[in-house]
Design a protein around this motif. Sequence first.
Motif, mmCIF file in Angstrom:
data_model
loop_
_atom_site.group_PDB
_atom_site.id
_atom_site.type_symbol
_atom_site.label_atom_id
_atom_site.label_comp_id
_atom_site.label_asym_id
_atom_site.label_seq_id
_atom_site.Cartn_x
_atom_site.Cartn_y
_atom_site.Cartn_z
ATOM 1 N N SER C 465 0.938 -1.212 -0.323
ATOM 2 C CA SER C 465 0.114 0.079 -0.242
ATOM 3 C C SER C 465 1.281 1.384 0.323
ATOM 4 C CB SER C 465 -0.314 0.258 1.455
ATOM 5 O OG SER C 465 -1.714 -1.096 1.096
ATOM 6 N N ASN C 466 1.499 1.306 1.225
ATOM 7 C CA ASN C 466 2.726 2.763 0.592
ATOM 8 C C ASN C 466 3.914 3.310 -0.518
ATOM 9 O OD1 ASN C 466 2.994 3.946 3.576
ATOM 10 N ND2 ASN C 466 3.391 2.375 4.009
ATOM 11 N N PHE C 467 3.940 1.288 -1.293
ATOM 12 C CA PHE C 467 4.567 1.373 -2.380
ATOM 13 C C PHE C 467 3.728 2.012 -3.362
ATOM 14 C CE2 PHE C 467 6.435 0.250 -6.331
ATOM 15 C CZ PHE C 467 8.037 0.416 -6.279
ATOM 16 N N ALA C 468 2.098 1.706 -3.666
ATOM 17 C CA ALA C 468 1.471 2.464 -3.961
ATOM 18 C C ALA C 468 1.154 3.804 -3.929
ATOM 19 C CB ALA C 468 -0.031 1.845 -3.923
ATOM 20 N N ALA C 469 0.470 4.261 -2.815
ATOM 21 C CA ALA C 469 0.450 5.734 -2.831
ATOM 22 C C ALA C 469 2.321 6.412 -2.987
ATOM 23 C CB ALA C 469 0.716 5.985 -0.946
ATOM 24 N N SER C 470 2.739 5.651 -2.684
ATOM 25 C CA SER C 470 4.211 6.408 -3.337
ATOM 26 C C SER C 470 4.356 6.920 -5.067
ATOM 27 C CB SER C 470 5.302 6.122 -2.956
ATOM 28 O OG SER C 470 5.350 5.905 -1.644
ATOM 29 N N LEU C 471 3.832 5.766 -5.944
ATOM 30 C CA LEU C 471 3.796 5.781 -7.077
ATOM 31 C C LEU C 471 3.092 7.241 -8.049
ATOM 32 C CD1 LEU C 471 3.915 2.443 -8.453
ATOM 33 C CD2 LEU C 471 6.308 4.058 -8.291
ATOM 34 N N PHE C 472 1.536 6.584 -6.604
ATOM 35 C CA PHE C 472 0.044 7.176 -7.344
ATOM 36 C C PHE C 472 0.729 8.754 -6.719
ATOM 37 C CE2 PHE C 472 -2.118 3.981 -7.783
ATOM 38 C CZ PHE C 472 -3.107 4.155 -8.695
ATOM 39 N N SER C 473 1.796 9.301 -5.366
ATOM 40 C CA SER C 473 2.475 10.626 -5.105
ATOM 41 C C SER C 473 3.150 10.922 -6.290
ATOM 42 C CB SER C 473 2.230 11.054 -4.413
ATOM 43 O OG SER C 473 3.800 10.588 -4.118
ATOM 44 N N PHE C 474 2.905 10.890 -7.321
ATOM 45 C CA PHE C 474 4.602 11.291 -8.729
ATOM 46 C C PHE C 474 3.705 11.856 -9.832
ATOM 47 C CE2 PHE C 474 7.427 7.715 -7.171
ATOM 48 C CZ PHE C 474 8.204 8.941 -5.892
ATOM 49 N N ILE C 475 1.973 10.682 -9.596
ATOM 50 C CA ILE C 475 1.415 11.100 -10.383
ATOM 51 C C ILE C 475 0.840 12.637 -10.300
ATOM 52 C CG2 ILE C 475 -0.849 10.478 -12.173
ATOM 53 C CD1 ILE C 475 0.027 7.947 -11.329
ATOM 54 N N MET C 476 0.433 12.578 -8.880
ATOM 55 C CA MET C 476 -0.374 14.321 -8.895
ATOM 56 C C MET C 476 0.637 15.014 -8.976
ATOM 57 S SD MET C 476 -2.030 14.582 -5.218
ATOM 58 C CE MET C 476 -0.880 14.735 -3.757
ATOM 59 N N THR C 477 1.657 14.773 -8.052
ATOM 60 C CA THR C 477 2.984 15.659 -8.391
ATOM 61 C C THR C 477 3.443 16.282 -9.927
ATOM 62 O OG1 THR C 477 3.590 14.831 -6.971
ATOM 63 C CG2 THR C 477 5.513 16.567 -8.625
ATOM 64 N N PHE C 478 2.766 15.760 -11.019
ATOM 65 C CA PHE C 478 3.901 15.118 -12.176
ATOM 66 C C PHE C 478 1.830 16.263 -12.301
ATOM 67 C CE2 PHE C 478 2.003 14.370 -16.580
ATOM 68 C CZ PHE C 478 3.198 15.261 -17.511
ATOM 69 N N ALA C 479 0.335 15.961 -11.760
ATOM 70 C CA ALA C 479 -0.124 16.890 -12.614
ATOM 71 C C ALA C 479 -0.487 18.010 -12.168
ATOM 72 C CB ALA C 479 -1.534 16.358 -12.086
ATOM 73 N N ILE C 480 0.373 18.816 -10.916
ATOM 74 C CA ILE C 480 0.799 19.856 -10.511
ATOM 75 C C ILE C 480 1.422 20.752 -11.510
ATOM 76 C CG2 ILE C 480 1.219 21.281 -8.635
ATOM 77 C CD1 ILE C 480 -0.183 18.823 -6.271
ATOM 78 N N LEU C 481 2.740 19.523 -11.849
ATOM 79 C CA LEU C 481 3.454 20.046 -12.581
ATOM 80 C C LEU C 481 3.211 21.617 -14.373
ATOM 81 C CD1 LEU C 481 6.265 18.504 -12.005
ATOM 82 C CD2 LEU C 481 6.504 20.967 -11.740
ATOM 83 N N LEU C 482 1.756 20.322 -14.551
ATOM 84 C CA LEU C 482 1.056 20.806 -15.712
ATOM 85 C C LEU C 482 -0.119 21.853 -15.212
ATOM 86 C CD1 LEU C 482 -0.716 17.355 -16.902
ATOM 87 C CD2 LEU C 482 1.313 18.477 -17.623
ATOM 88 N N PHE C 483 -0.255 22.274 -14.001
ATOM 89 C CA PHE C 483 -1.336 23.194 -14.148
ATOM 90 C C PHE C 483 0.088 24.331 -14.003
ATOM 91 C CE2 PHE C 483 -1.731 26.342 -10.205
ATOM 92 C CZ PHE C 483 -2.618 27.274 -11.481
ATOM 93 N N PHE C 484 1.596 24.139 -13.241
ATOM 94 C CA PHE C 484 2.051 25.090 -13.484
ATOM 95 C C PHE C 484 2.934 26.356 -14.664
ATOM 96 C CE2 PHE C 484 3.086 24.380 -9.173
ATOM 97 C CZ PHE C 484 2.744 25.191 -8.543
ATOM 98 N N VAL C 485 2.868 24.888 -15.259
ATOM 99 C CA VAL C 485 3.414 24.708 -17.292
ATOM 100 C C VAL C 485 2.010 25.936 -17.772
ATOM 101 C CG1 VAL C 485 3.771 23.637 -19.069
ATOM 102 C CG2 VAL C 485 4.881 22.915 -17.322
ATOM 103 N N ASN C 486 1.235 24.921 -17.582
ATOM 104 C CA ASN C 486 -0.523 25.212 -18.094
ATOM 105 C C ASN C 486 -0.635 27.159 -17.762
ATOM 106 O OD1 ASN C 486 -2.909 26.400 -19.104
ATOM 107 N ND2 ASN C 486 -3.621 24.461 -18.084
ATOM 108 N N ALA C 487 -0.416 27.188 -16.581
ATOM 109 C CA ALA C 487 -0.479 28.792 -15.326
ATOM 110 C C ALA C 487 0.402 29.830 -16.364
ATOM 111 C CB ALA C 487 -0.590 28.780 -14.499
ATOM 112 N N LEU C 488 1.975 29.256 -16.920
ATOM 113 C CA LEU C 488 2.927 29.830 -16.947
ATOM 114 C C LEU C 488 2.632 30.358 -18.367
ATOM 115 C CD1 LEU C 488 6.082 28.371 -14.617
ATOM 116 C CD2 LEU C 488 4.422 31.012 -15.125
ATOM 117 N N TRP C 489 2.496 29.321 -19.037
ATOM 118 C CA TRP C 489 2.227 29.778 -20.487
ATOM 119 C C TRP C 489 1.242 30.365 -21.232
ATOM 120 C CZ3 TRP C 489 -1.390 27.766 -24.349
ATOM 121 C CH2 TRP C 489 -0.837 27.652 -25.553
#
Lengths: 69, 210, 559
Positions: C465-489
């Motif tokens: 469960s912890n390993f899965a949580a960590s993997l999904f947290s990378f997806i969440m972080t990537f999504a937030i990065l997309l947001f920053f890219v989107n906003a700056l662009w």
Amino acid sequence: MNQLQFEHIITIIGAIVVFLAASVALKNDWKTPGLENQVFKLMLFLLAVGSVLAFLAAMGVIGSWKGSA
Amino acid sequence: MAVAVAHDPSSGSGQAHGVDRLYAETRELRINGFLLFMVSDLVLFSSFIFAYLYLRQTGQGWPPPGISRLDVAFAAFNSVVLFGSGATMHFALENWKHGNFNKYAGWMLATIVLGAGFLSGQGYEYWTLYTKFHASWSGAGIFGASFFTLTGMHGFHVFMGICYLTILFLQTVGGVYTKQKYAGLTMGTLYWHFVDIIWVFLFSMFYLWQ
Amino acid sequence: MAVAELHGGGIAEHVHPEPHGFIRKYIFSIDHKIIGLQYMITAFIFLVMGGMLAELIRVQLMSPHGTLVSNDTFDELYSVHGSTMVWLVIIPMLTGAFGNFVFPVQIGARDVAFPWLNMASFWMFPPAGLMLYGSFLMGAPTAGWTEYPPMSLQGAPGTSMWCAAIFLIGVSSTLTGINFLVTLLRMRAPGMTLTRMPLFCWAQLATAPLLMIATTALGAALAALFIERQFGVPFYDPTRGGSPLLWQHMFWFYSHPAVYIMILPAFGMISEIIPTFARKPIFGYRMIAFSSVAIALLGFMVWAHHMFTSGLSPALQLAFMLLTMTIAIPTGIKIFSWVATLWGGKIHFTTAMLFATGFIVTFTIGGLTGVYLAAVPFDLHAHGTYFIVAHLHYVLVGGSLMGIFAGMYFWFPKMTGRFMNETLGKWHFWLFMIGFNGTFIPMHWIGLLGQPRRVATYDPQFWSSNFAASLFSFIMTFAILLFFVNALWSIRRGKPAGHNPWGARTLEWQIPSPMPYYNFKKVPMVFASPYHFSDPLPYRGLEGELDPSVPAPVPAGHH
């Protein structure tokens, strides 16, 4: 007259004066409008209460004299 | 806001006095903001009073071992000095409203002197406690934590109040306020009364109840 | 309000002189919109920093005996992560940023009541953040964002720095609360009665007293902790007569209202976004408005539900349990009102609306686990486990942060005059939903099975469960990065949006984007609630706002 008696007398006279001043001010301001004047009235009331407490303390009614520093 | 407009005699004639209406409304905003500041300051005191009551009921009795009962007689005397300064402050503001500058100045100076007198009295009390009982802020257990913290915080407020009133006095001498426009003086008076009534509670809770 | 004298030269008519030069315009600005954007940018910077700490935590927890950081460093990571997210991201974002940017315009004011004070509030915020991160240099706090004594009394010197930093941000919050409350009560445009205010303003009206009162109580607790650490005055040390429970009472007396500071403005934003994109009047306007106030009031009476395992008397536990459960009622009223607003509406699933509907789902899950945790017997079992972590992240990430993203997509055109990219936005939303739920759903069951929070290692049975949580947290972080890219662009290259791209009806959408420094050329007159989508707009006096030939108002009056 030692220090304690001096304190007593000043406290009693001062408390009466402050109480009268606060009461008269409260009566004069009773009908003033506006938020800050309501706060002023509340504060004058508490000032009167405070002077009553100081008066009673000096008369030895409340608080305790024994073992004072 | 309608109240403030009616209260300020100079804006009674209505729309022609645009600047006066701006003043009346700005004054209302500032006083409201100041009252809210006082509310949050009251919360600050209340939190420390809560801490005092909490420590007092969980602690080793009150006053804690090694500390004598506080001197009620002297505290009552000192309280009357502070309460008296509240009364003189009231007279100062009333006289300002009625345009009696000299009487105003006298009462204002009396307020500052009485405030300083209260602070000296508190200093004397601290000194007595320290010399007779070696009671210090950090060396007296929860007594230091509650008594010295709360009265010290109040004393700091009195000190700030003295500075505040001194500045206000210099401003009035310099002609910053007029008979109609004295929002700063009103706020100073509110602050000083606030410091007074906080002391009513501290006096009752530390000296009258031991 | 003096409605009769509309143009008598009062404070509503007062205009600041136009700011000149970069420093007066963007650095030491007294314009509430610029200050709002300053808060927003600063809070996003801290979101990145807090997020990096979170990722370090998740990487450490990818294996039962992670070796990325030492145990002590792990303590520092989660302590500073929590403090950052609560005090430097969510509270400033919802009050300082969105509050400042949106609500003064929504009530038809030209600025907040005390613009200089507003500037001062903002300029306490970046130094507080730097102080918090500066504490890493001298040993960061290690007792979690709650800093319970006696552990916080024994913490590294950075703990005192933490106290000072949080105290500073608390002063900033208090001043903001005073400012907002006076503004909302005294600066509304003529005809803008309390029950004609947009619901975001109601949310801020309920939040401002919390900021003002609760934060001061926290200030007292922090001051006492600082004094005890630096000068040895015993408040909390039980060996010298103090009481560690005192801290818990004082801290939670602030921090429970603080969770409503962190969610009520988000509720307000959702209440704006949902009717706009469902093209329907909000269902139960008064109930939503008053339930915000009810939540704020109840919020002061429930703090000890955080202390069920700290040895309260059973009678107190019962009282706090019942009062806490009562909060589910006003919250439920809001949820049902939003759902009823959607019902039969003509729904446009823009990114803002996706986040708003996603908010309803994830916040409801977090709210439900909150009702579980209010029950004493359940709380005794789940206290201090990952179940708590799951609950608080569902309300703070699935609630507050989703609300912040919804608000960003919704108000971005107002800030910049351009849309954010919708395609990237939808990627952001779906990746964020998948990543977020994948990260925090497993924490519910590993918490119930007994994995304690705030520990750098764990029993190998919880590994998957912890390993899965960590993997999904990378997806969440990537999504937030997309947001920053989107906003700056999108700031420079986004599609031009015009002044009212969503057909929204509150006042801020009736003036040009970005909004001019004076907000309104002429202060409007309001004669109805803004939510009746079939009626004409309920404002008078806005005719010249979009017409460039109408001149800007002339600064008048003193200062």
